[in-house]
Write a protein that holds these residues in place. Structure first.
Motif, PDB file in Angstrom:
ATOM      1  N   SER A 142      -4.417  -0.436  -2.827  1.00 10.21           N
ATOM      2  CA  SER A 142      -4.729   0.532  -1.781  1.00 10.21           C
ATOM      3  C   SER A 142      -5.877   0.075  -0.885  1.00 10.21           C
ATOM      4  O   SER A 142      -6.945  -0.288  -1.383  1.00 10.21           O
ATOM      5  CB  SER A 142      -5.116   1.879  -2.406  1.00 10.21           C
ATOM      6  OG  SER A 142      -5.562   2.777  -1.414  1.00 10.21           O
ATOM      7  N   LEU A 151      -7.360   2.176   0.883  1.00 11.09           N
ATOM      8  CA  LEU A 151      -8.185   3.385   0.899  1.00 11.09           C
ATOM      9  C   LEU A 151      -8.361   3.992   2.288  1.00 11.09           C
ATOM     10  O   LEU A 151      -9.371   4.619   2.574  1.00 11.09           O
ATOM     11  CB  LEU A 151      -9.568   3.089   0.300  1.00 11.09           C
ATOM     12  CG  LEU A 151      -9.665   3.272  -1.210  1.00 11.09           C
ATOM     13  CD1 LEU A 151     -10.720   2.369  -1.811  1.00 11.09           C
ATOM     14  CD2 LEU A 151      -9.994   4.727  -1.536  1.00 11.09           C
ATOM     15  N   VAL A 155       0.856  -1.703  -6.400  1.00 10.69           N
ATOM     16  CA  VAL A 155       0.102  -1.037  -5.333  1.00 10.69           C
ATOM     17  C   VAL A 155      -1.324  -1.573  -5.283  1.00 10.69           C
ATOM     18  O   VAL A 155      -1.996  -1.699  -6.306  1.00 10.69           O
ATOM     19  CB  VAL A 155       0.068   0.486  -5.552  1.00 10.69           C
ATOM     20  CG1 VAL A 155      -0.885   1.154  -4.560  1.00 10.69           C
ATOM     21  CG2 VAL A 155       1.457   1.074  -5.429  1.00 10.69           C
ATOM     22  N   ASN A 171      -7.384  -0.492  -8.086  1.00 13.39           N
ATOM     23  CA  ASN A 171      -7.149  -1.768  -7.418  1.00 13.39           C
ATOM     24  C   ASN A 171      -7.532  -2.944  -8.310  1.00 13.39           C
ATOM     25  O   ASN A 171      -6.843  -3.971  -8.349  1.00 13.39           O
ATOM     26  CB  ASN A 171      -7.941  -1.850  -6.111  1.00 13.39           C
ATOM     27  CG  ASN A 171      -7.291  -1.081  -4.971  1.00 13.39           C
ATOM     28  OD1 ASN A 171      -6.149  -0.649  -5.068  1.00 13.39           O
ATOM     29  ND2 ASN A 171      -8.024  -0.908  -3.883  1.00 13.39           N
ATOM     30  N   SER A 190      -9.105  11.741  -7.689  1.00 13.01           N
ATOM     31  CA  SER A 190      -9.148  10.451  -6.998  1.00 13.01           C
ATOM     32  C   SER A 190     -10.277  10.435  -5.982  1.00 13.01           C
ATOM     33  O   SER A 190     -10.486  11.405  -5.245  1.00 13.01           O
ATOM     34  CB  SER A 190      -7.817  10.169  -6.298  1.00 13.01           C
ATOM     35  OG  SER A 190      -6.787   9.949  -7.234  1.00 13.01           O
ATOM     36  N   GLU A 197      -4.336  14.352  -4.339  1.00 18.40           N
ATOM     37  CA  GLU A 197      -4.938  13.255  -5.098  1.00 18.40           C
ATOM     38  C   GLU A 197      -6.424  13.497  -5.318  1.00 18.40           C
ATOM     39  O   GLU A 197      -6.956  13.244  -6.406  1.00 18.40           O
ATOM     40  CB  GLU A 197      -4.705  11.931  -4.373  1.00 18.40           C
ATOM     41  CG  GLU A 197      -3.262  11.461  -4.418  1.00 18.40           C
ATOM     42  CD  GLU A 197      -2.991  10.295  -3.490  1.00 18.40           C
ATOM     43  OE1 GLU A 197      -2.030   9.549  -3.747  1.00 18.40           O
ATOM     44  OE2 GLU A 197      -3.739  10.128  -2.487  1.00 18.40           O
ATOM     45  N   ILE A 201      -6.514   9.276   1.311  1.00 16.93           N
ATOM     46  CA  ILE A 201      -6.186   9.842   0.005  1.00 16.93           C
ATOM     47  C   ILE A 201      -5.805  11.303   0.248  1.00 16.93           C
ATOM     48  O   ILE A 201      -6.535  12.038   0.920  1.00 16.93           O
ATOM     49  CB  ILE A 201      -7.368   9.756  -0.974  1.00 16.93           C
ATOM     50  CG1 ILE A 201      -7.723   8.289  -1.263  1.00 16.93           C
ATOM     51  CG2 ILE A 201      -7.050  10.467  -2.282  1.00 16.93           C
ATOM     52  CD1 ILE A 201      -8.878   8.121  -2.226  1.00 16.93           C
ATOM     53  N   GLU A 204       0.836  -1.195   0.000  1.00 15.03           N
ATOM     54  CA  GLU A 204       0.000   0.000   0.000  1.00 15.03           C
ATOM     55  C   GLU A 204       0.869   1.242   0.000  1.00 15.03           C
ATOM     56  O   GLU A 204       1.956   1.258   0.595  1.00 15.03           O
ATOM     57  CB  GLU A 204      -0.952   0.006   1.194  1.00 15.03           C
ATOM     58  CG  GLU A 204      -0.282  -0.038   2.550  1.00 15.03           C
ATOM     59  CD  GLU A 204      -1.289  -0.145   3.662  1.00 15.03           C
ATOM     60  OE1 GLU A 204      -1.563   0.885   4.313  1.00 15.03           O
ATOM     61  OE2 GLU A 204      -1.803  -1.255   3.876  1.00 15.03           O
ATOM     62  N   ASN A 205       0.398   2.277  -0.659  1.00 13.49           N
ATOM     63  CA  ASN A 205       1.222   3.469  -0.853  1.00 13.49           C
ATOM     64  C   ASN A 205       1.309   4.357   0.376  1.00 13.49           C
ATOM     65  O   ASN A 205       2.133   5.277   0.400  1.00 13.49           O
ATOM     66  CB  ASN A 205       0.715   4.288  -2.047  1.00 13.49           C
ATOM     67  CG  ASN A 205      -0.782   4.506  -1.998  1.00 13.49           C
ATOM     68  OD1 ASN A 205      -1.455   4.049  -1.083  1.00 13.49           O
ATOM     69  ND2 ASN A 205      -1.320   5.186  -2.998  1.00 13.49           N
ATOM     70  N   ASN A 206       0.498   4.118   1.417  1.00 12.56           N
ATOM     71  CA  ASN A 206       0.547   4.957   2.612  1.00 12.56           C
ATOM     72  C   ASN A 206       1.271   4.284   3.773  1.00 12.56           C
ATOM     73  O   ASN A 206       1.173   4.735   4.911  1.00 12.56           O
ATOM     74  CB  ASN A 206      -0.872   5.341   3.057  1.00 12.56           C
ATOM     75  CG  ASN A 206      -1.446   6.432   2.180  1.00 12.56           C
ATOM     76  OD1 ASN A 206      -0.721   7.242   1.617  1.00 12.56           O
ATOM     77  ND2 ASN A 206      -2.759   6.448   2.041  1.00 12.56           N
ATOM     78  N   VAL A 266     -10.118   4.818  -7.092  1.00 12.27           N
ATOM     79  CA  VAL A 266      -9.045   4.015  -6.495  1.00 12.27           C
ATOM     80  C   VAL A 266      -9.406   2.533  -6.504  1.00 12.27           C
ATOM     81  O   VAL A 266      -8.545   1.676  -6.729  1.00 12.27           O
ATOM     82  CB  VAL A 266      -8.726   4.505  -5.065  1.00 12.27           C
ATOM     83  CG1 VAL A 266      -7.693   3.585  -4.397  1.00 12.27           C
ATOM     84  CG2 VAL A 266      -8.209   5.936  -5.095  1.00 12.27           C
TER      85      VAL A 266
END
Length: 322
Positions: free
Chosen positions: A290, A292, A288, A313, A304, A299, A295, A267-269, A309
């Motif tokens: 996410s 969620l 990636v 996915n 987004s 974004e 965001i 995940e990007n976070n 998103v």
């Protein structure tokens, strides 16, 4: 801030401050403005987006947690407690996700507020991994067996259950603001139609797939996997920040090699170090996926949202589900 709620907040502030002493949490960037509209505070991004889709222009909707903040172990500041106290409606996913919410609600006066647990109509899944490896799950001990049951809160990642949450939110807003009740319910119906199209896209993409297994760093996708007859294998557990043991990594490495897994999702976070290490070791690619949980504003400004998103996915999962 209306006068009645301001007085209630003043009376409860001492208790709230004691609860939060020393927490050092970041201040919310949400600004309170004078408005005759319904004031709605939401916890993290899916709750915010679902509520905005339902409310449209009939309510002011704010978001407490910015992207990158840890939802479950988050500790709100006194300013955030004030924002919750001053709201007409407070919306969260579940006590199993936002574990800090019950203590906050116990510290303030909610008698003149509608409090919505968006997942209240949903039966949560028990997590089958190692309970001791996570710190944001709800654990309940069975009185007869003494076994611990770990509950997975990530219901919003199933487009069908997301519709249930949207309906719950709409009904709560309608209760709080009868003048616009029809609008809220109509907006929810419209948005749920879009979520139904999202569900249909997932069903069509995975219909007839032979490989139905995907490997993620974070075990956030059990509801999505159950909906579309997929199998989620996770590097860590419900908490993306948990480091797996060397033995667990070795077992997973052998699994990836033996089953021709082509991608590992991160995940990007959150930190991707564990997923990167495993991917390098077994020679597969990273992608990636996410959950969620957040965001960024940038974004969102670039278009987004929950549905976009989730479509990203879907495209990512197609790399594995085929």
């Amino acid at each position: 801030m209306n006068q009645k709620k301001s007085m209630k907040w003043a009376l409860s502030l001492l208790g709230a401050t004691a609860l939060l002493a020393g927490c050092g949490a970041a201040e919310s960037t949400t600004e309170n403005t004078e408005s005759d509209k319904l004031q709605v505070v939401t916890t993290f991004y899916p709750m915010y987006d679902f509520t905005k889709q339902v409310a449209q222009d009939d309510a002011d909707v704010s978001l407490l947690l910015e992207a990158g903040m840890e939802v479950h172990s988050f500790e709100p500041s006194s300013q955030m407690i004030a924002e919750i106290q001053d709201a007409d409606v407070f919306i969260y996913n579940s006590a199993e996700m936002e574990t800090w919410v019950p203590d906050v609600l116990a510290s303030i006066d909610t008698s003149d507020m509608v409090v919505l647990c968006a997942s209240e109509a949903i039966t949560l899944l028990e997590y089958e991994g190692e309970a001791h490896a996570h710190d944001h799950e709800s654990e309940e001990e069975d009185a007869e067996t003494g076994h611990t049951h770990t509950v997975d809160p990530h219901v919003w990642l199933d487009p069908v259950l997301a519709q249930t949450e949207v309906t719950t939110i709409a009904e709560g807003l309608a209760e709080a603001d009868g003048d616009h009740a029809e609008n809220y319910l109509k907006n929810a119906e419209t948005y749920n139609g879009k979520l139904n199209e999202l569900d249909e896209a997932y069903r069509a993409a995975f219909e007839g797939a032979e490989n139905r297994t995907f490997v993620t760093q974070h075990a956030a996708f059990a509801y999505l996997a159950a909906r579309y007859n997929l199998e989620q294998i996770s590097v860590t557990g419900l908490n993306a920040e948990t480091e797996p043991s060397a033995a667990a990594l070795a077992t997973l490495s052998e699994y990836v090699k033996a089953n021709n897994i082509s991608h590992i999702y991160f995940e990007n976070n959150a930190s991707s170090q564990t997923a990167e290490t495993l991917a390098e070791e077994v020679g597969v690619e990273l992608a990636v996926l996410s959950p969620l949980e957040g965001i960024t504003e940038a974004e969102q400004e670039n278009g987004s949202d929950y549905i976009s998103v989730m479509m990203d996915n879907l495209e990512a999962l197609k790399k594995s589900i085929n």
